[in-house]
Design a protein around this motif. Structure first.
Motif, mmCIF file in Angstrom:
data_model
loop_
_atom_site.group_PDB
_atom_site.id
_atom_site.type_symbol
_atom_site.label_atom_id
_atom_site.label_comp_id
_atom_site.label_asym_id
_atom_site.label_seq_id
_atom_site.Cartn_x
_atom_site.Cartn_y
_atom_site.Cartn_z
ATOM 1 N N VAL A 359 2.239 -14.692 -8.783
ATOM 2 C CA VAL A 359 1.348 -13.735 -9.448
ATOM 3 C C VAL A 359 2.078 -12.876 -10.470
ATOM 4 C CG1 VAL A 359 -0.299 -13.654 -7.560
ATOM 5 C CG2 VAL A 359 1.634 -12.075 -7.546
ATOM 6 N N ALA A 360 3.404 -12.908 -10.455
ATOM 7 C CA ALA A 360 4.179 -12.171 -11.451
ATOM 8 C C ALA A 360 5.559 -12.801 -11.573
ATOM 9 C CB ALA A 360 4.314 -10.697 -11.069
ATOM 10 N N LEU A 361 6.012 -12.928 -12.806
ATOM 11 C CA LEU A 361 7.365 -13.400 -13.071
ATOM 12 C C LEU A 361 7.842 -12.609 -14.281
ATOM 13 C CD1 LEU A 361 8.535 -17.134 -13.125
ATOM 14 C CD2 LEU A 361 9.708 -15.268 -14.283
ATOM 15 N N GLN A 362 8.769 -11.706 -14.051
ATOM 16 C CA GLN A 362 9.150 -10.758 -15.093
ATOM 17 C C GLN A 362 10.645 -10.745 -15.305
ATOM 18 O OE1 GLN A 362 7.726 -6.773 -14.400
ATOM 19 N NE2 GLN A 362 8.969 -5.874 -16.026
ATOM 20 N N SER A 363 11.050 -10.684 -16.572
ATOM 21 C CA SER A 363 12.453 -10.491 -16.931
ATOM 22 C C SER A 363 12.650 -9.040 -17.345
ATOM 23 C CB SER A 363 12.840 -11.419 -18.082
ATOM 24 O OG SER A 363 14.156 -11.123 -18.534
ATOM 25 N N TYR A 364 13.717 -8.423 -16.848
ATOM 26 C CA TYR A 364 14.021 -7.047 -17.222
ATOM 27 C C TYR A 364 14.891 -6.982 -18.472
ATOM 28 C CZ TYR A 364 12.987 -6.479 -12.203
ATOM 29 O OH TYR A 364 12.409 -6.520 -10.957
ATOM 30 N N ALA A 365 15.474 -8.091 -18.865
ATOM 31 C CA ALA A 365 16.414 -8.112 -19.980
ATOM 32 C C ALA A 365 15.831 -8.876 -21.158
ATOM 33 C CB ALA A 365 17.731 -8.752 -19.544
ATOM 34 N N ALA A 366 16.253 -8.489 -22.339
ATOM 35 C CA ALA A 366 15.871 -9.186 -23.566
ATOM 36 C C ALA A 366 17.098 -9.911 -24.117
ATOM 37 C CB ALA A 366 15.339 -8.196 -24.592
ATOM 38 N N PRO A 367 16.899 -11.009 -24.818
ATOM 39 C CA PRO A 367 18.043 -11.703 -25.413
ATOM 40 C C PRO A 367 18.906 -10.748 -26.242
ATOM 41 C CG PRO A 367 16.079 -13.049 -25.610
ATOM 42 C CD PRO A 367 15.625 -11.722 -25.072
ATOM 43 N N GLY A 368 20.209 -10.816 -25.991
ATOM 44 C CA GLY A 368 21.130 -9.922 -26.673
ATOM 45 C C GLY A 368 21.594 -8.760 -25.824
ATOM 46 N N ASP A 369 20.879 -8.482 -24.725
ATOM 47 C CA ASP A 369 21.293 -7.393 -23.833
ATOM 48 C C ASP A 369 22.585 -7.766 -23.112
ATOM 49 O OD1 ASP A 369 19.059 -5.987 -24.521
ATOM 50 O OD2 ASP A 369 17.997 -6.266 -22.626
ATOM 51 N N ARG A 370 23.449 -6.760 -22.917
ATOM 52 C CA ARG A 370 24.682 -6.992 -22.150
ATOM 53 C C ARG A 370 24.388 -6.760 -20.675
ATOM 54 N NH1 ARG A 370 29.634 -8.342 -22.462
ATOM 55 N NH2 ARG A 370 29.462 -8.624 -24.709
#
Length: 411
Positions: A359-370
């Motif tokens: 019901v949810a699949l979430q990324s906390y990081a964006a490409p380029g984040d360290r």
């Protein structure tokens, strides 16, 4: 005039759930924070706020005066916590205003684990043997005098999220663990000074659970007993949660009895509480209690499993309305965190495909984040939440989905 509540900080994963629940109830939300912290909030959150008051939480008594004036000027009828380090101040403000809250005389004990241990000892609440020490020599002396067996847990009195916590197997490991526990003298992002006392506790054997509770006028409605999953080793970190925990009725009763002893000792009266405990061979024993919404998106997991919104119940209790806590469905839900022990630049997730029951699949990081820091073994990159008809099915599905996801990092 529209009813309004004052939310102390919005840093937790539950804060926006609380804001949305208040707005659904027709209650406007005002936020207390620092200007530089406010600048980091999303535009989506800012648009949901009816007002913002800037104060300095590093000067709690001055902040209390400023926030009391703001509340009386803006007709605030409830006080809520979105960042757990601010819970003692929120409790004191509610008391000053004559609004629903907790026992102001015990406000520090739901945040400071040294004060909490003292109250648990005073009221014979089942909890770990504990000593508080401000120096390494005092810790060694306390361990020797107590003749307590290893392993032991070494933790800061006033930090959160397992920061500075270690499990040690001998006195040889104590100096490094003690230093680690005292490493953070101020919290982030508000810069509030922390009690650098170190607690040394007996390690409790047994499975770990959390209990999500809505309190109203000193009575407790327990929404769920949540199974907690952690990594092993000397520094344990959460890997996920499942609702409901797989327990028989006798175990559930004994757990809730101990939880109510702890909440009563701490003066929890109106709001929500997140209690962490282990079921040891001698019975349930409380590790700690937070008088605030749970982190780790547990409120979402509870709602997916039961249909009950803990956030809604929190707002209702804070403004003096009897909370809606009747379960609307019987099922199960689980969250598993997508984590990595590696450090580097995040490129993305692979293998994160839609699956029935997710019901949810979430990324906390964006490409380029360290990715990576010096106080966690594992950095959370995201999470998966699943629903199923039973806890066993939810556990299997969540574990399978996370096992198929890879974190792409570049050094």
């Amino acid at each position: 005039m529209t009813r309004g509540v004052l939310l102390f900080g919005a840093e937790s994963s539950a804060a926006e759930d609380v804001v949305d629940a208040a707005r659904d109830l027709g209650v406007s939300v005002h936020l207390a924070t620092h200007p530089e912290v406010y600048d980091r909030y999303t535009d989506a959150l800012k648009k949901k706020l009816a007002g913002t008051v800037f104060t300095d939480f590093r000067s709690p008594w001055t902040a209390l005066e400023e926030l009391e004036l703001y509340c009386t000027t803006h007709g605030i009828c409830g006080v809520l916590v979105g960042w757990e380090f601010l819970s003692p101040l929120a409790t004191r403000l509610a008391s000053r205003l004559g609004l629903p809250g907790h026992d102001a005389d015990r406000a520090d004990a739901v945040r400071n684990k040294r004060d909490m241990a003292d109250l648990f000892g005073k009221y014979a609440v089942p909890s770990p043997w504990c000593i508080a020490a401000t120096s390494l020599d005092a810790a060694v002396a306390g361990i020797s005098a107590g003749r307590i067996a290893f392993p032991l847990v070494v933790k800061p009195a006033e930090n959160a999220g397992s920061v500075g916590v270690a499990v040690i197997d001998s006195l040889d490991e104590l100096p490094e663990a003690f230093k680690r526990a005292q490493r953070w003298s101020h919290e982030f992002p508000y810069g509030i000074a922390l009690d650098t006392t170190v607690l040394v506790q007996e390690y409790l054997d047994g499975p770990e659970f959390s209990i999500e509770t809505v309190a109203f006028e000193g009575a407790f409605d327990h929404l769920a007993i949540t199974q907690k999953f952690t990594t092993g080793g000397g520094i344990c970190e959460e890997t996920g949660h499942t609702v409901p925990a797989q327990l028989d009725s006798a175990a559930q009763t004994s757990i809730l009895d101990v939880v109510e002893q702890g909440l009563t000792a701490l003066g929890v009266r109106n709001g929500v509480a997140h209690t962490e405990l282990k079921v040891t061979p001698a019975g349930p024993r409380i590790i700690e209690v937070g008088a605030r919404p749970p982190g780790g998106h547990i409120m979402k997991v509870v709602e997916h499993a039961t249909g009950v919104s803990e956030a809604r119940g929190y707002v209702q209790a804070a403004i003096g309305l009897r909370p809606d806590t009747r379960p609307l469905r019987t099922g199960a839900a689980a969250i598993r965190f997508i984590s990595t022990a590696k450090h580097g630049v995040f490129n993305g997730l692979s293998g994160a495909h839609p699956v029935r029951g997710v019901v949810a699949l979430q990324s906390y990081a964006a490409p380029g984040d360290r990715i990576g820091n010096d106080y966690e073994r594992f950095t959370r990159i995201g999470h998966v939440i699943v629903r199923a008809s039973s806890s066993a099915e939810a556990n299997q599905l969540a574990d399978d989905v996370v096992a198929g996801i890879s974190v792409d990092l570049e050094n």
